[in-house]
Scaffold this active site. Structure first.
Site, PDB file in Angstrom:
ATOM      1  N   ASP A  53     -11.865  -1.577  -8.165  1.00 32.12           N
ATOM      2  CA  ASP A  53     -11.394  -2.199  -7.138  1.00 32.12           C
ATOM      3  C   ASP A  53     -11.159  -1.100  -5.993  1.00 32.12           C
ATOM      4  OD1 ASP A  53     -10.181  -3.857  -5.273  1.00 32.12           O
ATOM      5  OD2 ASP A  53      -8.714  -4.350  -6.698  1.00 32.12           O
ATOM      6  N   HIS A  82     -10.705  -5.448  -2.817  1.00 32.63           N
ATOM      7  CA  HIS A  82     -10.166  -6.835  -2.256  1.00 32.63           C
ATOM      8  C   HIS A  82      -9.490  -6.671  -0.780  1.00 32.63           C
ATOM      9  CE1 HIS A  82      -6.369  -5.575  -4.229  1.00 32.63           C
ATOM     10  NE2 HIS A  82      -5.889  -6.203  -3.174  1.00 32.63           N
ATOM     11  N   SER A 139      -1.592  -2.408  -1.863  1.00 32.62           N
ATOM     12  CA  SER A 139      -3.007  -2.724  -2.401  1.00 32.62           C
ATOM     13  C   SER A 139      -3.964  -1.668  -1.601  1.00 32.62           C
ATOM     14  CB  SER A 139      -3.695  -4.011  -2.039  1.00 32.62           C
ATOM     15  OG  SER A 139      -2.999  -4.900  -3.085  1.00 32.62           O
TER      16      SER A 139
END
Length: 753
Positions: free
Chosen positions: A219, A83, A662
């Site tokens: 991810d 992402h 992240s």
């Protein structure tokens, strides 16, 4: 998980009872080192943070300023989240080359894709400059005067630190203006896309599983840092070469066990651990619900068009993901602030503070008005906080044409200013300079048009404009609406669909073709009449007004600064950590299962079997690619299977992270990569405001699943060959040195199949 909004509160409450709470500045790790060792760390402080030699900090990058990445080879290979790289993957995608659906892999460096505007930033060093900044301040200053003085001395310090170098620097405030630190960075701008799994792997579970455990999401994505032949930052060039980093992380595939020591290093965006009970109530009752309401409608409009057309789906994939991520975040935060009784916890701290203050005359003189200031300030902000959310969410960042209109109009104003200056001067050199400036502006706007309209659907935005403005007009009291919105509502009798139809029929911004046609012979008169530019200016004025609360803002700023100082004085034996503010932090803890509610237990890891259990190829969030299904059914996991023959996918640990983390590496006790952090868990969605020590978890991709996808699914063995793969568990060898880690390559071995 990516934090898109930032709050201004900057402090943690106190040293936690559990080692897992705390986002620690690397420079100050000496304060935590014995505790880290007690929990299993096998590195020295210098192996984590060192200015003169390669250390863990040199393998960690701020990725684009919104995520974190880690260097995992001596050729500048970056691992981050899918992402985090989603915008770049989307930008290279088309209906002919749909990398979002199919994935992308560079099997040799010549196939890697350049990304305009993407950068990574390495921390060179940090320095405590608190005393130098505080020497320029005094108690008689207003908050505005204080902020100006901090800005001026901060710029002086930054300029001194970068003089004669290619570095950049800034001075950041900590503990809400009570401490200050200098950060010096080296920024690289040639960053190329190397690999990404299909979205059916990288976003498996979609919005349904977002912020949830158990998770089965791969991810991750991969990029590479390029530099000039001397290893220095350079703009994109075919002559650039992969960066040789000061340090890179070896990859350990021996697996994680319940109770294993873990560290996360990265760039967390913001936390609000010092938010008061008044702030918590405002968040629950007003702020969070307002964000969710506007984004509900925005997502519905976007989704309708994306489902109807493949090209629109690709155009808006990244935009939709950005809106959706924190739409669900605020749903969860509101719910968990209540479930975890955060208001009561904050109120108890404030009651203790009030009692401490009242026990001493000097304290009363300094801190006696603090809680009253909070009560008065929040009483005022409560009146307008929803209007402020709508000004941002439904106004300036609602219709795309509004922000485009603001930017285009202001850039063209610079063009007309240059044209006027050229007419008024008789100096030929000035005329030539202004002419060049005008040409550069036009060329820049043409280039920006290519970028903007590539991912723009005018029909979608027309629908979005009508819906956003209608919601704004209906939900916000008239006395808090911007003048433009009230005038439009009156003129079109509340029919914003009629207004939007006229706007998109008349504005030069409605299409790339009309904008480029205007740029061939730009007229100031046309610019002044353009409805798109007028909308942008009107919505921006509302947004500015919503962020300017004058005396109320000053009162809150001062109250938080004093409250911060008071709490630290009251708990002088505590080792405080500052709230996240997009500077490098380290947090540590252990792998661990948890019990979210009565009769429910969550294991610390998931496996590929769970992917198949969730599979539903009729639901785009749970599609399993055919080749991945084949590998799972055959249990063709190679050396990435655990001792039970399972393929681990994700695991959880109790480290303290937030948006911006992240893509952060999950590192074991020896400084080796074991996973990549990408999310938090639903039960602790209140964690940005109050860390929930019993239930808060970081969700990470197990590096074994990452390497399995790269090698077995994608066949990108060239990338595996770059990495230093470690197979020994931490307990089976002594602590590694940084020299052993970074300067030696593992002998080539045949992969176990």
């Amino acid at each position: 998980m990516k934090k898109l909004l930032s709050f201004t509160l900057a402090l943690a409450l106190a040293l936690p009872a559990f080692a897992n709470e705390g986002m620690w500045l690397p420079l100050l790790l000496g304060r935590n080192y014995e505790d880290m060792k007690a929990h299993g760390l096998q590195l020295t402080p210098e192996q984590i943070y060192d200015v003169n030699n390669g250390s863990l900090k040199d393998a960690i990058v701020s990725f684009g300023g919104f995520c974190t990445g880690e260097i995992i080879s001596n050729e500048g290979l970056i691992l981050t989240n899918h992402h985090c790289g989603y915008g770049q993957i989307q930008s290279h995608s088309s209906t002919e080359h749909d990398y979002l659906t199919d994935g992308f892999w560079a099997y040799e460096k010549s196939q890697e894709l350049a990304n305009e505007g993407l950068f990574v930033r390495f921390l060179v060093r940090m320095e405590d400059v608190t005393n130098r900044v505080l020497n320029e301040l005094n108690d008689d200053m207003s908050e505005e005067e204080r902020a100006k003085a901090i800005s001026e001395i901060g710029k002086t310090i930054s300029d001194e630190a970068t003089d004669g170098t290619h570095y950049d620097a800034n001075v950041r405030s900590f503990f809400h203006g009570n401490e200050f630190y200098l950060f010096v960075y080296e920024t690289f701008n040639d960053i190329r896309l190397v690999g990404a799994p299909p979205s059916s792997v990288g976003k498996y579970g979609g919005d349904t599983d977002n912020w949830m455990w158990p998770r089965h999401t791969g991810d991750f994505s991969m990029f590479r840092v390029y530099a000039d032949k001397d290893g220095k930052p350079a703009q994109y060039s075919e002559d650039n070469v992969p960066l040789t980093p000061k340090h890179f992380l070896p990859v350990n595939i021996s697996g994680v066990q319940d109770g294993d020591y873990t560290m996360v290093m990265g760039y967390p965006g913001s936390t609000d651990r010092y938010l008061t009970s008044w702030g918590v109530k405002e968040q629950i009752d007003l702020y969070g619900p307002a964000v969710v309401r506007v984004r509900d409608l925005k997502l519905a409009v976007m989704k309708r068009y994306m489902e109807q057309d493949a090209a629109t789906r690709i155009q808006y994939a990244s935009k939709y993901a950005r809106v959706s991520n924190y739409w669900k975040y605020y749903i969860g935060q509101t719910e968990q602030l209540q479930s975890n009784h955060v208001y009561d916890k904050k109120k108890a701290i404030e009651d203790k503070f009030a009692k401490w203050v009242s026990a001493d005359a000097k304290r009363k003189a300094k801190y006696g008005e603090v809680l009253k200031m909070f009560a008065e300030a929040y009483a005022e902000t409560n009146k307008t906080v929803r209007a402020g959310v709508y000004a941002r969410e439904a106004g300036i960042t609602g219709p795309e044409i509004a922000l485009q209109g603001l930017r285009f109009g202001r850039t063209m104003q610079s063009y007309f200013n240059a044209a006027k200056a050229m007419e008024e001067t008789e100096d030929e050199d000035t005329k030539a300079e202004m002419k060049t400036s005008m040409e550069n502006i036009i060329n820049s706007l043409k280039a920006n048009a290519d970028e903007f309209y590539k991912d723009y659907n005018a029909k979608l935005d027309q629908d979005l404009t009508a819906n956003m403005l209608s919601l704004y007009y209906k939900d916000i009291p008239a006395d808090q609406q911007p003048e433009m919105l009230k005038e439009l509502g009156k003129k079109y009798k509340g029919d914003f669909g009629k207004y939007a139809a006229k706007l998109f029929d008349k504005s030069v911004l409605a299409s790339k073709e009309s904008l480029l046609e205007y740029l061939e012979d730009p007229k100031a008169k046309t610019l002044k009449k353009d409805m798109g530019i007028a909308l942008g200016e009107g919505m921006y004025a509302a947004y500015q007004a919503s962020n300017d609360n004058g005396d109320v803002d000053d009162k809150l700023e001062k109250a938080y600064r004093l409250f911060t100082a008071g709490l630290r004085e009251m708990n002088s034996d505590k080792n405080y950590y500052p709230d996240a503010n997009s500077t490098m932090r380290l947090t540590y803890g252990t792998v661990g299962s948890y019990d979210p509610r009565d009769a429910v237990h969550y294991n610390h890891y998931t496996t590929a079997e769970g992917i198949m259990e969730k599979k539903n190829n009729d639901d785009p969030e749970f599609v399993v690619p055919a080749h991945l299904e084949e590998l799972i059914k055959a249990k063709d996991y190679g050396r990435y299977a655990n001792e039970d023959g399972e393929l681990p996918v994700c695991f959880i640990h109790n480290t303290d992270i937030t948006g911006g983390n992240s893509g952060s590496p999950v590192i074991n006790a020896r400084g080796e990569l074991i996973g990549t952090a990408f999310d938090g868990n639903w039960e602790a969605m209140s964690g940005d405001i109050n860390f929930e020590s019993e239930i808060q978890r970081t969700i990470s991709v197990d590096v074994r699943y990452t390497l399995f996808i790269i090698e077995k699914y994608a066949g990108a063995k060239n990338l595996i060959a770059e990495m230093k793969i470690i197979t020994e568990p931490v307990a089976d060898s002594d602590a590694m040195t940084m020299e052993e880690d970074s300067s030696k390559e593992e002998p080539k071995k045949a992969a176990k199949m």
